[in-house]
Motif scaffolding. Sequence first.
Motif, PDB file in Angstrom:
ATOM      1  N   ARG A  30       0.986 -25.890  25.158  1.00  0.00           N
ATOM      2  CA  ARG A  30       2.290 -25.317  25.500  1.00  0.00           C
ATOM      3  C   ARG A  30       2.551 -25.462  27.008  1.00  0.00           C
ATOM      4  O   ARG A  30       1.646 -25.617  27.808  1.00  0.00           O
ATOM      5  CB  ARG A  30       2.351 -23.848  25.104  1.00  0.00           C
ATOM      6  N   GLU A  31       3.828 -25.416  27.362  1.00  0.00           N
ATOM      7  CA  GLU A  31       4.206 -25.424  28.763  1.00  0.00           C
ATOM      8  C   GLU A  31       3.783 -24.104  29.398  1.00  0.00           C
ATOM      9  O   GLU A  31       3.712 -23.074  28.719  1.00  0.00           O
ATOM     10  CB  GLU A  31       5.712 -25.581  28.915  1.00  0.00           C
ATOM     11  N   SER A  32       3.507 -24.147  30.688  1.00  0.00           N
ATOM     12  CA  SER A  32       3.201 -22.924  31.432  1.00  0.00           C
ATOM     13  C   SER A  32       4.258 -22.719  32.499  1.00  0.00           C
ATOM     14  O   SER A  32       4.837 -23.670  33.013  1.00  0.00           O
ATOM     15  CB  SER A  32       1.826 -23.021  32.108  1.00  0.00           C
ATOM     16  N   ILE A  33       4.494 -21.466  32.813  1.00  0.00           N
ATOM     17  CA  ILE A  33       5.403 -21.116  33.904  1.00  0.00           C
ATOM     18  C   ILE A  33       4.539 -20.685  35.074  1.00  0.00           C
ATOM     19  O   ILE A  33       3.753 -19.742  34.956  1.00  0.00           O
ATOM     20  CB  ILE A  33       6.354 -19.967  33.507  1.00  0.00           C
ATOM     21  N   GLN A  34       4.661 -21.401  36.179  1.00  0.00           N
ATOM     22  CA  GLN A  34       3.971 -20.999  37.403  1.00  0.00           C
ATOM     23  C   GLN A  34       4.962 -20.184  38.214  1.00  0.00           C
ATOM     24  O   GLN A  34       6.042 -20.673  38.557  1.00  0.00           O
ATOM     25  CB  GLN A  34       3.500 -22.195  38.202  1.00  0.00           C
ATOM     26  N   ILE A  35       4.598 -18.928  38.478  1.00  0.00           N
ATOM     27  CA  ILE A  35       5.489 -18.017  39.191  1.00  0.00           C
ATOM     28  C   ILE A  35       4.842 -17.641  40.509  1.00  0.00           C
ATOM     29  O   ILE A  35       3.719 -17.143  40.536  1.00  0.00           O
ATOM     30  CB  ILE A  35       5.774 -16.748  38.365  1.00  0.00           C
ATOM     31  N   GLU A  36       5.568 -17.900  41.592  1.00  0.00           N
ATOM     32  CA  GLU A  36       5.098 -17.558  42.928  1.00  0.00           C
ATOM     33  C   GLU A  36       5.805 -16.274  43.364  1.00  0.00           C
ATOM     34  O   GLU A  36       7.033 -16.221  43.412  1.00  0.00           O
ATOM     35  CB  GLU A  36       5.422 -18.697  43.885  1.00  0.00           C
ATOM     36  N   PHE A  37       5.016 -15.229  43.627  1.00  0.00           N
ATOM     37  CA  PHE A  37       5.562 -13.950  44.050  1.00  0.00           C
ATOM     38  C   PHE A  37       5.433 -13.799  45.567  1.00  0.00           C
ATOM     39  O   PHE A  37       4.529 -14.370  46.185  1.00  0.00           O
ATOM     40  CB  PHE A  37       4.836 -12.793  43.357  1.00  0.00           C
ATOM     41  N   THR A  38       6.313 -12.998  46.149  1.00  0.00           N
ATOM     42  CA  THR A  38       6.298 -12.779  47.594  1.00  0.00           C
ATOM     43  C   THR A  38       5.150 -11.881  48.029  1.00  0.00           C
ATOM     44  O   THR A  38       4.775 -11.884  49.195  1.00  0.00           O
ATOM     45  CB  THR A  38       7.627 -12.166  48.071  1.00  0.00           C
ATOM     46  N   GLY A  39       4.580 -11.107  47.140  1.00  0.00           N
ATOM     47  CA  GLY A  39       3.472 -10.214  47.468  1.00  0.00           C
ATOM     48  C   GLY A  39       3.035  -9.458  46.231  1.00  0.00           C
ATOM     49  O   GLY A  39       3.440  -9.771  45.118  1.00  0.00           O
TER      50      GLY A  39
END
Length: 82
Positions: A30-39
């Motif tokens: 499956r596709e993955s979602i890479q999520i970059e958070f500010t902190g």
Amino acid sequence: MPTWVKRLQGVKAAYIQPGNPKETDPADRRESIQIEFTGGDASQHCTAARAVAGTEYGIIVTTPSGMAVDSNDCLSVNLETP
């Protein structure tokens, strides 16, 4: 990008990572979602993202200080150098 990403707070950016169709485990295809958070805490962000994503996508979370992946039960890895 899935609309559920907009419900998460503190998102700096989000990207779709293609799955690998040659993997035997369907979760790895499956596709993955890479999520970059500010902190914040990568593990907590990963758990929250998993709750709203369902099983359609894998989750990869990064913060300035850590990384967590849902396939590792959202355990956070410290990215800061001592």
